[in-house]
Structures are given as C-alpha cells and as structure tokens.
Scaffold this active site. Sequence first.
Site, PDB file in Angstrom:
ATOM      1  N   GLU A  95      -3.358   0.251  -9.174  1.00 21.84           N
ATOM      2  CA  GLU A  95      -2.271   1.183  -9.497  1.00 21.84           C
ATOM      3  C   GLU A  95      -1.062   0.362  -9.954  1.00 21.84           C
ATOM      4  O   GLU A  95      -0.783  -0.690  -9.377  1.00 21.84           O
ATOM      5  CB  GLU A  95      -1.868   1.991  -8.262  1.00 21.84           C
ATOM      6  N   SER A 134       0.817  -1.216   0.000  1.00 25.10           N
ATOM      7  CA  SER A 134       0.000   0.000   0.000  1.00 25.10           C
ATOM      8  C   SER A 134       0.843   1.254   0.000  1.00 25.10           C
ATOM      9  O   SER A 134       0.310   2.354  -0.193  1.00 25.10           O
ATOM     10  CB  SER A 134      -0.843   0.048   1.281  1.00 25.10           C
ATOM     11  N   ASN A 139      -3.567   6.061  -1.701  1.00 24.70           N
ATOM     12  CA  ASN A 139      -3.349   6.146  -0.253  1.00 24.70           C
ATOM     13  C   ASN A 139      -2.704   7.453   0.187  1.00 24.70           C
ATOM     14  O   ASN A 139      -2.837   7.849   1.358  1.00 24.70           O
ATOM     15  CB  ASN A 139      -2.534   4.948   0.234  1.00 24.70           C
ATOM     16  N   HIS A 174      -0.910  -2.553  -7.257  1.00 22.75           N
ATOM     17  CA  HIS A 174      -1.649  -2.233  -6.032  1.00 22.75           C
ATOM     18  C   HIS A 174      -3.152  -2.322  -6.286  1.00 22.75           C
ATOM     19  O   HIS A 174      -3.764  -1.400  -6.835  1.00 22.75           O
ATOM     20  CB  HIS A 174      -1.245  -0.824  -5.559  1.00 22.75           C
TER      21      HIS A 174
HETATM   22  C1  CAA Z   1      -5.597   0.501   1.829  1.00 23.81           C
HETATM   23  C2  CAA Z   1      -5.185   0.372   0.423  1.00 23.81           C
HETATM   24  O1  CAA Z   1      -3.999   0.050   0.171  1.00 23.81           O
HETATM   25  C3  CAA Z   1      -6.049   0.681  -0.731  1.00 23.81           C
HETATM   26  C4  CAA Z   1      -7.496   0.430  -0.575  1.00 23.81           C
HETATM   27  O2  CAA Z   1      -7.983  -0.592  -0.947  1.00 23.81           O
HETATM   28  S1  CAA Z   1      -8.366   1.626   0.179  1.00 23.81           S
HETATM   29  C5  CAA Z   1     -10.010   0.974   0.258  1.00 23.81           C
HETATM   30  C6  CAA Z   1     -10.722   1.158  -1.044  1.00 23.81           C
HETATM   31  N1  CAA Z   1     -12.048   0.649  -0.889  1.00 23.81           N
HETATM   32  C7  CAA Z   1     -13.076   1.442  -0.548  1.00 23.81           C
HETATM   33  O3  CAA Z   1     -12.924   2.640  -0.423  1.00 23.81           O
HETATM   34  C8  CAA Z   1     -14.373   0.722  -0.350  1.00 23.81           C
HETATM   35  C9  CAA Z   1     -15.485   1.684   0.045  1.00 23.81           C
HETATM   36  N2  CAA Z   1     -16.724   0.922   0.208  1.00 23.81           N
HETATM   37  C10 CAA Z   1     -17.488   0.552  -0.852  1.00 23.81           C
HETATM   38  O4  CAA Z   1     -17.215   0.893  -1.996  1.00 23.81           O
HETATM   39  C11 CAA Z   1     -18.727  -0.245  -0.541  1.00 23.81           C
HETATM   40  O5  CAA Z   1     -19.065  -0.036   0.801  1.00 23.81           O
HETATM   41  C12 CAA Z   1     -18.546  -1.794  -0.804  1.00 23.81           C
HETATM   42  C13 CAA Z   1     -18.376  -2.007  -2.303  1.00 23.81           C
HETATM   43  C14 CAA Z   1     -17.343  -2.378  -0.077  1.00 23.81           C
HETATM   44  C15 CAA Z   1     -19.749  -2.537  -0.303  1.00 23.81           C
HETATM   45  O6  CAA Z   1     -20.889  -1.996  -0.896  1.00 23.81           O
HETATM   46  P1  CAA Z   1     -22.345  -2.104  -0.262  1.00 23.81           P
HETATM   47  O7  CAA Z   1     -23.285  -1.540  -1.243  1.00 23.81           O
HETATM   48  O8  CAA Z   1     -22.332  -1.575   1.122  1.00 23.81           O
HETATM   49  O9  CAA Z   1     -22.539  -3.620  -0.009  1.00 23.81           O
HETATM   50  P2  CAA Z   1     -23.208  -4.730  -0.865  1.00 23.81           P
HETATM   51  O10 CAA Z   1     -24.435  -4.263  -1.586  1.00 23.81           O
HETATM   52  O11 CAA Z   1     -23.352  -5.851   0.081  1.00 23.81           O
HETATM   53  O12 CAA Z   1     -22.081  -5.049  -1.904  1.00 23.81           O
HETATM   54  C16 CAA Z   1     -21.935  -4.423  -3.155  1.00 23.81           C
HETATM   55  C17 CAA Z   1     -21.132  -5.365  -3.991  1.00 23.81           C
HETATM   56  O13 CAA Z   1     -19.873  -5.628  -3.406  1.00 23.81           O
HETATM   57  C18 CAA Z   1     -19.690  -7.033  -3.178  1.00 23.81           C
HETATM   58  N3  CAA Z   1     -18.906  -7.145  -1.947  1.00 23.81           N
HETATM   59  C19 CAA Z   1     -19.100  -6.446  -0.807  1.00 23.81           C
HETATM   60  N4  CAA Z   1     -18.137  -6.730   0.078  1.00 23.81           N
HETATM   61  C20 CAA Z   1     -17.329  -7.634  -0.509  1.00 23.81           C
HETATM   62  C21 CAA Z   1     -16.146  -8.301  -0.097  1.00 23.81           C
HETATM   63  N5  CAA Z   1     -15.570  -8.077   1.097  1.00 23.81           N
HETATM   64  N6  CAA Z   1     -15.573  -9.167  -0.967  1.00 23.81           N
HETATM   65  C22 CAA Z   1     -16.110  -9.388  -2.165  1.00 23.81           C
HETATM   66  N7  CAA Z   1     -17.210  -8.765  -2.628  1.00 23.81           N
HETATM   67  C23 CAA Z   1     -17.820  -7.900  -1.799  1.00 23.81           C
HETATM   68  C24 CAA Z   1     -21.073  -7.591  -3.109  1.00 23.81           C
HETATM   69  O14 CAA Z   1     -21.115  -8.938  -3.503  1.00 23.81           O
HETATM   70  C25 CAA Z   1     -21.816  -6.709  -4.108  1.00 23.81           C
HETATM   71  O15 CAA Z   1     -21.571  -7.169  -5.434  1.00 23.81           O
HETATM   72  P3  CAA Z   1     -22.593  -6.870  -6.656  1.00 23.81           P
HETATM   73  O16 CAA Z   1     -22.651  -5.387  -6.809  1.00 23.81           O
HETATM   74  O17 CAA Z   1     -21.946  -7.585  -7.799  1.00 23.81           O
HETATM   75  O18 CAA Z   1     -23.893  -7.437  -6.289  1.00 23.81           O
HETATM   76  N1  NDP Z   2      -6.399  -4.008   3.513  1.00 24.85           N
HETATM   77  C1  NDP Z   2      -6.473  -3.260   2.453  1.00 24.85           C
HETATM   78  O1  NDP Z   2      -7.463  -2.536   2.265  1.00 24.85           O
HETATM   79  C2  NDP Z   2      -5.371  -3.264   1.446  1.00 24.85           C
HETATM   80  C3  NDP Z   2      -4.150  -3.811   1.745  1.00 24.85           C
HETATM   81  N2  NDP Z   2      -3.146  -3.795   0.810  1.00 24.85           N
HETATM   82  C4  NDP Z   2      -1.847  -4.360   1.113  1.00 24.85           C
HETATM   83  O2  NDP Z   2      -1.928  -5.763   0.898  1.00 24.85           O
HETATM   84  C5  NDP Z   2      -1.095  -6.449   1.843  1.00 24.85           C
HETATM   85  C6  NDP Z   2      -1.950  -7.426   2.641  1.00 24.85           C
HETATM   86  O3  NDP Z   2      -2.984  -6.717   3.310  1.00 24.85           O
HETATM   87  P1  NDP Z   2      -4.261  -7.491   3.890  1.00 24.85           P
HETATM   88  O4  NDP Z   2      -4.630  -8.599   2.986  1.00 24.85           O
HETATM   89  O5  NDP Z   2      -5.249  -6.457   4.223  1.00 24.85           O
HETATM   90  O6  NDP Z   2      -3.650  -8.077   5.234  1.00 24.85           O
HETATM   91  P2  NDP Z   2      -4.177  -9.307   6.126  1.00 24.85           P
HETATM   92  O7  NDP Z   2      -3.680  -9.035   7.492  1.00 24.85           O
HETATM   93  O8  NDP Z   2      -5.624  -9.532   5.877  1.00 24.85           O
HETATM   94  O9  NDP Z   2      -3.406 -10.551   5.493  1.00 24.85           O
HETATM   95  C7  NDP Z   2      -2.010 -10.691   5.492  1.00 24.85           C
HETATM   96  C8  NDP Z   2      -1.717 -12.167   5.315  1.00 24.85           C
HETATM   97  O10 NDP Z   2      -0.307 -12.349   5.169  1.00 24.85           O
HETATM   98  C9  NDP Z   2       0.041 -13.449   5.994  1.00 24.85           C
HETATM   99  N3  NDP Z   2       1.463 -13.410   6.308  1.00 24.85           N
HETATM  100  C10 NDP Z   2       2.110 -12.831   7.351  1.00 24.85           C
HETATM  101  N4  NDP Z   2       3.433 -13.077   7.258  1.00 24.85           N
HETATM  102  C11 NDP Z   2       3.614 -13.818   6.140  1.00 24.85           C
HETATM  103  C12 NDP Z   2       4.739 -14.399   5.529  1.00 24.85           C
HETATM  104  N5  NDP Z   2       5.965 -14.272   6.037  1.00 24.85           N
HETATM  105  N6  NDP Z   2       4.557 -15.116   4.390  1.00 24.85           N
HETATM  106  C13 NDP Z   2       3.332 -15.266   3.867  1.00 24.85           C
HETATM  107  N7  NDP Z   2       2.214 -14.748   4.408  1.00 24.85           N
HETATM  108  C14 NDP Z   2       2.367 -14.033   5.532  1.00 24.85           C
HETATM  109  C15 NDP Z   2      -0.843 -13.284   7.223  1.00 24.85           C
HETATM  110  O11 NDP Z   2      -0.858 -14.468   7.975  1.00 24.85           O
HETATM  111  P3  NDP Z   2      -1.031 -14.340   9.616  1.00 24.85           P
HETATM  112  O12 NDP Z   2      -2.298 -13.629   9.850  1.00 24.85           O
HETATM  113  O13 NDP Z   2      -1.023 -15.769  10.030  1.00 24.85           O
HETATM  114  O14 NDP Z   2       0.167 -13.550  10.084  1.00 24.85           O
HETATM  115  C16 NDP Z   2      -2.162 -13.001   6.526  1.00 24.85           C
HETATM  116  O15 NDP Z   2      -2.784 -14.181   6.075  1.00 24.85           O
HETATM  117  C17 NDP Z   2      -0.408  -5.366   2.677  1.00 24.85           C
HETATM  118  O16 NDP Z   2       0.826  -5.048   2.085  1.00 24.85           O
HETATM  119  C18 NDP Z   2      -1.388  -4.197   2.564  1.00 24.85           C
HETATM  120  O17 NDP Z   2      -0.773  -2.963   2.758  1.00 24.85           O
HETATM  121  C19 NDP Z   2      -3.332  -3.271  -0.448  1.00 24.85           C
HETATM  122  C20 NDP Z   2      -4.550  -2.762  -0.798  1.00 24.85           C
HETATM  123  C21 NDP Z   2      -5.653  -2.679   0.122  1.00 24.85           C
END
Ligand code: CAA
Ligand code: NDP
Length: 292
Positions: free
Chosen positions: A153, A120, A191, A141
């Site tokens: 990305e 991320s 991010n 990403h």
């Molecule tokens: C941290 C990083 O590195 C980068 C990031 O990812 S930052 C996070 C980016 N993501 C966001 O910002 C998500 C913001 N939230 C949303 O867009 C919405 O709340 C959401 C899409 C997650 C859920 O939407 P919702 O309308 O509340 O729920 P819901 O109607 O149950 O689901 C909508 C769709 O998503 C799917 N869905 C929801 N949660 C899911 C999950 N965890 N896994 C898989 N599919 C999922 C559902 O199946 C549904 O699919 P269809 O449209 O095909 O029917």
């Molecule tokens: N969460 C998000 O919204 C997003 C996250 N990311 C990035 O994706 C990556 C994963 O995030 P996310 O899936 O949320 O994290 P989770 O905590 O859900 O999952 C991480 C997984 O990696 C496993 N793990 C830990 N150490 C090792 C290792 N040495 N070898 C293999 N697997 C290992 C963990 O196992 P255990 O729990 O047993 O330690 C766990 O199953 C991070 O780099 C995060 O920044 C990118 C986009 C969105």
Amino acid sequence: MAAIKTVGVIGSGQMGNGIAHVAALAGFNVVLYDVSADRLKSAMATINGNLSRQVAKKTITEDAHKKALTRITSSDSLDGLAACDLVIETAVEKEEIKRKIFHDLCAVLKPEAIIASNTSSISITRLAATTDRPEKFIGIHFMNPVPVMELAELIRGIATDDATFDAAREFVTAMGKQIAVSEDFPAFIVNRILLPMINEAIYTLYEGVGNVEAIDAAMKLGAHHPMGPLELADFIGLDTCLSIMQVLHEGLADSKYRPCPLLVKYVEAGWLGRKSQRGFYDYRGDKPVPTR
Ligand SMILES: CC(=O)CC(=O)SCCNC(=O)CCNC(=O)[C@H](O)C(C)(C)COP(=O)(O)OP(=O)(O)OC[C@H]1O[C@@H](n2cnc3c(N)ncnc32)[C@H](O)[C@@H]1OP(=O)(O)O
Ligand SMILES: NC(=O)C1=CN([C@@H]2O[C@H](COP(=O)(O)OP(=O)(O)OC[C@H]3O[C@@H](n4cnc5c(N)ncnc54)[C@H](OP(=O)(O)O)[C@@H]3O)[C@@H](O)[C@H]2O)C=CC1
C-alpha cells in the site's frame, strides 16, 4: 529526483529482513540497521535461508542468491544509513519509538533522501511531522511475508509531494509488487478490514463460541482463507495486532474496534505468537499445538 540505488532498512525483524531480501534481489544496495548486532546476525541468517528456499524451489538461481547477499550490508549504527537514497522504517509498531528513530535519522541522512514508514496503522502525516522533510515522507506498507505477498500500500501524508510518491511507486514496482493507494486513515485499507476480523476471531475464542482449532478450521475450510485468523494473528505478532487495534479504536473512536481483552492479556504475558514461540498456538514442539 535522483534514482534510488541504495536503500536503508531500519529494524531487522520479520518485515525488515523481508524488505531487505526482496530489495537486494531486485538489484538495490541495502543497508540493514537494527539496535542489536545479534538481531542483525539472525536476520542475515533468515534472509540466507529464505533465499536458499527460493533456489530449492527454482524460483531464483544460485547466482541471484549470492549476488543478493553481497548487496546487503548490516549496521548497528544509524550513521551507516547516511548515504541512502531511501530509508524504510520497519521497527516495532509503537509511535514513540518511531518518532525517536525519525528524529535521530534526520540528523545523519542526506537532505534529498526519502523516508518511508512500513507502519501498519499509524498516521503518516503525524510521523512525517516529526521529520525535517514531511514532503519527502511516505507510507510504503508491505505485506507479510514480503517475498511472497504481491501487494504494497502507498499512503501519502498531507505534505507528501508528487516526486516522492512517483519515486516510491517506481521503487515498489521494481520490487515486483502491485500497488494499492490508500488515504491516510487509521490502519489504511488492508488492516482496516483484516484486523477487525482477527479481533472478532479472538472474541469468538474469548466468549467460548469455539476453540482455537475450530475457529481456524472454520475460516480455512469454510471461507478458504490460507491461514485461520488465530494462526494469522500469531504470524503477524500479537503485539502488532494489539497496536493496530488500539490505533483503530483511538483514531476512529468507535467501540466496534475495542481490542479483545484476551488479546491484551496475551500481549501482557509476553505471548506474542510465533516470534516468542507462544501465542494462540505453542510453537516449542515439532508442530504447533493449540493452547485453548
Ligand atoms: C499486519 C500488516 O500490517 C499487514 C499484513 O501483512 S497482514 C498479513 C498478510 N499475510 C497473509 O495474510 C498471509 C496468509 N498466509 C498465506 O498466504 C500462506 O499461508 C503463506 C504464503 C504465508 C504460506 O503458504 P503455504 O502454502 O502454507 O506455505 P508454503 O507452501 O510453505 O509456502 C508458499 C510460498 O511461500 C514462501 N514462504 C512461506 N513462508 C515464508 C516466509 N515466512 N518468508 C518467505 N517466504 C515464505 C515459500 O517459500 C513458498 O514459496 P513458493 O511458492 O515460491 O514456492
Ligand atoms: N508483522 C506483520 O505482519 C507486519 C508488520 N508491519 C509493520 O512493520 C513494522 C515491524 O513489524 P515486524 O517486523 O513484524 O516486527 P518485529 O517485532 O519482527 O521486528 C521489529 C524489529 O525492530 C527492532 N527495533 C526495536 N526498536 C528499534 C529501534 N529503536 N531502532 C531500530 N530497530 C528497532 C526490533 O529489535 P528488538 O526485538 O531487539 O526490540 C526488531 O528487530 C511494524 O511497524 C509493523 O506494524 C507491516 C506489515 C506486516
């Protein structure tokens, strides 16, 4: 460069299982690796459940569901990734853990294979330098939840070659995702913008400007965000949010990225959001309950 047919995914958490799910639906063979066999078992159950949800919503057929599952194998040994054409690392957002994974992976992976990180925030150039093939290393990403979000990305490190970039772009396109190209700066594009907003929401809570419910309602109803920022922080994982803020703070050396002390405290308590059933909401009951 040879076509990508078999994709390895390292880490079977929420991102790893989402990437495996979408890659298998797109016709790639997938090897899902994690350190624990229990983790892999629960990831396969999650993928099955999410595919079933798509069948119920009629966005995929039952046949596509079955075929996708047959394309995914799981492995609790890195050796299982030896034949992969592309390996995507999705382990926890800790640089030292990722560095160790890449070191061990290079010893088993065929020389022509591409390595990608789903990090991320961490420098792709720095991660690439821990491998034996920085020119074949790239940031891909994906966004959470992977089956739903349209974007990935693409981030080149300083050494990433054109063939690797083109192969990654082709792969992401075959997964049905749009691409935004980002330079290799801390936390890239999404991010760099999203996490300071979430961190500010946590400061807003910390300073008592509003409670959890008010802050999330304000941004959902007042700015049309699909999730409130605290609900989204819980969804991403508070450990991941904190790691991203630390990379921004250290990498850009600007106090505006200082992680909120309340975020630090929650992570220290092991309150990581949905994945630990407690964060800004408590998820142990029928529906999430705000904790402040
Ligand atoms: C941290 C990083 O590195 C980068 C990031 O990812 S930052 C996070 C980016 N993501 C966001 O910002 C998500 C913001 N939230 C949303 O867009 C919405 O709340 C959401 C899409 C997650 C859920 O939407 P919702 O309308 O509340 O729920 P819901 O109607 O149950 O689901 C909508 C769709 O998503 C799917 N869905 C929801 N949660 C899911 C999950 N965890 N896994 C898989 N599919 C999922 C559902 O199946 C549904 O699919 P269809 O449209 O095909 O029917
Ligand atoms: N969460 C998000 O919204 C997003 C996250 N990311 C990035 O994706 C990556 C994963 O995030 P996310 O899936 O949320 O994290 P989770 O905590 O859900 O999952 C991480 C997984 O990696 C496993 N793990 C830990 N150490 C090792 C290792 N040495 N070898 C293999 N697997 C290992 C963990 O196992 P255990 O729990 O047993 O330690 C766990 O199953 C991070 O780099 C995060 O920044 C990118 C986009 C969105």
